[in-house]
Design a protein around this motif. Structure first.
Motif: not given
Length: 947
Positions: A574-579, A553-557
């Motif tokens: 914070q969740v987005a930064a971890r991903v 999967r691409d990062l945006e998804t």
């Protein structure tokens, strides 16, 4: 024959094989009474669900076991199905209606149920499609849905039978109630989490005005339904007050002071209120002490008419604030403390669950049935007798503890989606339980009732219908071939969290209705957690989708999926930064085989799993390794004489027609023996439900023994051997590879199928393009008589020799090819010389000295390694002064490490308290450092001009 692609591309392979297998019917069971049988029931996932990591884990285990037994030639049935998931499905469709400005009440029950069926036909097969992506080899022609036309009549029939046997009844009891759903819910739907709250200390005056008691509670609004206050019988502070009356604040009622050992003297003031109609523990106390049970909340959690007038109609939490304010105004609120408490919430709605006295249907699991034994007792006996075994065995204790303290099972839910309870009511409360309305009318008439009948609107708990699947899916009550062959099933693979909700209930219902146990073994696996050991949860944003791991999967998804449904939306950044940190370039496509192998490698008995995608990456590399090894083998064997002609011993004997046809080397015999040991280890792993051992044995053999050692040796043998040796090498290469593919197939079905189509014809195992598929190819069986100890010893010595030369190269920081000078072990070294000059150690030549003095004169001040009876030196020009300086530094470092080891081992505290494994490891470190120091000092002495 399929020509192999240049590189391993899992997507194309999976797209090719998955539909072929399903369409061929190869997953459907044979029904041969002369064969052993293996069967397994899929824990039915919710029809609303999608595949999560827990599914991927337990389905990998189930599919590996199924494929293994199918290849062993057993009648093999893996039964797939989905659960109608009453609560979850009704919520999904109701939310869709809300978006259209409607409610289920606008449609009416009949139309609403029809709408749910429409949703199910369109959206209800998501998880079974995802199972196909994982390679699940289930018998799709046996697929069921717990509300389909085959299973629904059985649900009704068993209910009626239990009712007629006096084992199902309707009564008013305390249940977990969701005021949003307005339904009783199973404990499995309730998630209790610690939250911030308060502890209110409230003064309850003694009725005679002589004093008061201070009660501590976390739910002051329920005091409106108190029927006692309670102290511990041995609490000296309150013994004199037991049996007296207190005035219940705000209610103008007197209630008794009772004593019960349930009270925790250290909690709060040691005095607690008793509200039997609104607390599970208080309900038990109320029954013991025969207290009145006053319900003060209605079904939507508003205060009802049993409470004083000022509070009637208030929401429970509004009432809480009002009660606290009134207590404070009357001087009865002593203090308020912050307090962490467990709050039960419905997992489906998020609403705080309320213990509620309501009329429900129950299974009397502890009541003796027609045969004199209760359903619960028969379930206990099934495990105690060994008819049902738990793996790991320690889960028996958990099962026994619950079963021997079991309560009657609430099986009714106040929903519209589900199996409607087959009960009809007369106008005077008469109950007629029957299979259909006509039968109910006949029962009513026989009882002398001729009035209108109204059907019970409740539906059955989803766990009731899923508890029947061990036999309802095999054609019961008919005595089918499937019933004969597959009940009991061989093993149930599931998580520990549903031992009570599903496992125990399957045992109770199956033993009761069929007289058989539902399964012979219950394999309890651990929970899949994230890489930090935290529970995976959409609300925490740490869920991994198995299909994302398979397809990439691409990062945006990935970011979008991780930040939907967070419990605290403010944590999205914070969740987005971890991903983004974990997957800066998105999720790579690992493929189903790499994911499955990862899951298998984690499958040790009962342990929770901290899932790390780095393992997937490592096993994706393993797939590449296997692919490239197969291309090498095919390149050297396809179209060549691989020595596959089968001849008699007489023909191959000296002087026979085919004497000298094959000449196997020590390495050929070694890898053949190692393969037999692998086959035995894999069989043991499957028998013990240790898929981690299976995966690890396969990985070590393929990567280390076959690819890193035997293939490199085989290259030399193919280059330097005579025809008989080359023929034997090719035979060993192709036959070993073909066997490995069959061994690996249960865990890695796709890559092994693709490779086997090319490898098996060359190995003489099948005609090109013909059946059988690897799915039904015979599973390898160890022939340990083929293990050759002499060959094992020869290769072990070769490995030690190669290791010693590699260590010399590393120590001397050499990259180019150099000569190896040796003394001792001449016969072995001459045999091994071609291998030593291969890419294994990259030597330009091997010079063997027969005279020790000549060897020392030739090697001079070079480092010398001792390997058995051989002395080894790499012949290079060295800077003696620089080498002396390097050795001095290294000797100093090793001496320091030895001093550390001695310090630890001389400490009585360390030896006594440290785990034995740690102590043993430290002793091994000391031995290794000491051997290294001796070698370094020997090298330093050789460089000392005065020596």
């Amino acid at each position: 024959m399929t020509e192999l692609a240049k590189s391993f591309e899992p997507a194309a392979i999976e797209a090719r094989w998955a539909p072929l297998w399903e369409q061929s019917g190869v997953y459907e069971p044979t029904l041969d009474a002369g064969k052993p049988s293996f069967s397994i029931q899929l824990p039915p996932p919710n029809v609303t669900g999608t595949l999560h990591m827990g599914h991927a884990f337990n389905q990998t285990i189930m599919d590996s076991l199924t494929r293994y037994h199918r290849m062993k030639g057993h009648n093999t049935l893996w039964v797939p199905g989905t659960d109608h998931a009453g609560i979850a499905t009704q919520i999904v469709v109701e939310r869709q209606l809300e978006q259209q400005g409607q409610s289920r009440h606008d449609l009416g029950r009949k139309n609403f149920v029809a709408r749910v069926w429409e949703w199910k036909e369109v959206s209800g097969s998501t998880i079974t499609q995802q199972m196909r992506r994982m390679g699940a080899s289930v018998a799709w022609q046996h697929e069921y849905f717990t509300m389909d036309e085959k299973l629904s009549p059985i649900v009704t029939d068993t209910f009626v039978q239990l009712y007629e046997q006096g084992l199902i009844y309707r009564g008013k009891r305390l249940v977990s109630w969701d005021p949003v759903l307005k339904s009783a819910v199973s404990d499995l739907e309730v998630e209790s989490e610690e939250e911030d709250g308060f502890l209110w200390h409230i003064r309850y005056p003694l009725a005679d005005g002589s004093g008061s008691l201070v009660v501590a509670t976390t739910r002051p609004e329920t005091m409106l339904g108190d029927t006692a206050v309670m102290v511990h019988p041995e609490d000296e502070r309150y013994q004199s007050l037991i049996g007296r009356q207190v005035s219940l604040p705000l209610c103008n009622r007197s209630i008794p002071v009772i004593a019960d050992e349930y009270v925790d003297r250290a909690f709060g003031t040691g005095v607690v209120k008793v509200t039997p109609a609104h607390d599970v523990n208080d309900y038990a106390v109320g029954q013991r002490h025969q207290l009145p049970m006053i319900s003060v909340l209605d079904l939507d959690a508003k205060v009802n008419a049993n409470a004083p007038a000022p509070y009637q109609g208030l929401d429970r939490f509004v009432a809480r604030k009002q009660v606290v304010a009134d207590l404070e105004a009357q001087g009865l609120l002593v203090e308020v403390k912050k307090h962490r408490l467990m709050v039960p919430r419905c997992a489906r709605t998020g609403a705080i669950v309320e213990p509620m006295l309501t009329d429900q249907w129950f299974v009397a699991v502890s009541k003796p049935g027609p045969d004199g034994k209760s359903m619960a007792q028969k379930a206990v006996d099934a495990v105690e007798s060994g008819a049902v075994k738990f793996v790991p065995e320690n889960w028996v204790n958990t099962y026994d503890q619950w079963m021997k303290n079991i309560q009657d099972w609430c099986i009714s839910r106040q929903l519209w989606w589900g199996h409607q309870i087959p009960a009809w009511y007369g106008s005077g409360g008469e109950i007629f339980v029957a299979r259909d309305e006509a039968a109910a009318r006949a029962k009513a008439t026989a009882a002398g009732y001729t009035g209108e009948l109204r059907r019970d609107e409740d539906v059955l708990d989803t766990w009731y219908s899923s508890g029947l699947v061990p036999f309802s899916t095999l054609g019961w009550p008919a005595q089918t071939k499937e019933m004969d062959l597959f009940l009991p099933s061989s093993v149930l693979v599931t998580g520990y969290e549903i031992i009570f909700f599903w496992v125990a209930r399957m045992i109770m219902l199956t033993t009761h209705f069929t007289g058989r146990v539902p399964f012979r073994t219950v394999y309890i696996h651990g929970m899949v957690r994230d890489s930090e050991g935290k529970k995976m949860s959409k609300s925490e944003g740490n869920v991994l989708d198995p299909v994302d791991l398979i397809e990439g999967r691409d990062l945006e998804t990935l970011v979008q999926k991780s930040t939907v449904g967070l419990r605290k939306p403010e944590t999205a950044p914070q969740v987005a930064a971890r991903v983004k940190k974990e997957f800066p370039e998105g999720m790579p496509a690992y493929g189903a085989d790499a994911l499955r192998f990862t899951m298998a490698s984690y499958a040790s008995l009962g342990r929770n799993i901290n899932f790390d995608t780095k393992r997937c990456e490592g096993y994706r590399n393993f797939c590449n390794k296997l692919w490239n090894a197969s291309k090498f083998v095919l390149m050297n064997c396809e179209g060549q004489d691989c020595g596959l002609a089968e001849h008699t011993k007489e023909q191959c004997a000296p002087g026979g027609e085919f004497a000298g046809y094959l000449r196997f080397s020590q390495a050929d015999r070694w890898i053949t023996g190692a393969l037999q040991k692998l086959e035995a280890a894999v069989e043991q792993g499957f028998d013990d439900y240790r898929l981690d051992n299976v995966a690890n044995a396969l990985y070590q053999f393929v990567w280390d023994e076959y690819c890193d050692w035997y293939l490199e040796i085989a290259k030399v043998q193919l280059q330097h051997g005579d025809d008989a040796a080359k023929r034997a090498t090719r035979r060993t290469l192709i036959r070993t590879l073909e066997t490995v593919l069959r061994l690996m197939h249960p865990i890695m079905p796709f890559i092994t199928a693709e490779l086997w189509e090319s490898v098996a014809p060359v190995a003489g195992r099948k005609a090109a393009g013909s059946d059988p598929s690897i799915v039904t190819a015979p599973y390898p069986k160890a022939q340990l008589e083929k293990v050759d100890p002499q060959a094992d010893a020869w290769v072990a010595r070769l490995k030690e020799l190669v290791g010693a030369v590699r260590a010399l190269r590393s120590e001397m920081k050499l990259t180019e090819r150099v000569p190896l000078y040796t003394y001792g072990g001449a016969d072995f070294l001459r045999q091994a010389t071609p291998i030593l000059q291969s890419s294994l150690v990259k030597l330009s030549e091997v010079k063997i000295f027969d005279d020790e003095a000549a060897f020392h004169a030739a090697t001079g001040q070079l480092p010398v390694a001792v390997q058995g009876d051989a002395r080894l030196a790499l012949h290079v020009e060295i800077d003696v002064a620089a080498e002396r300086e390097r050795l001095a530094k290294e000797i100093k470092r090793i001496e320091a490490e030895i001093a550390k080891c001695n310090g630890k081992l001389s400490s009585e505290s360390f030896v006594a308290r440290a785990p034995q494994a740690v102590v043993d490891q430290e002793r091994q470190r000391l031995a290794d450092f000491t051997a290294t120091l001796d070698r370094l000092r020997d090298q330093a002495a050789r460089l000392d001009p005065s020596s």
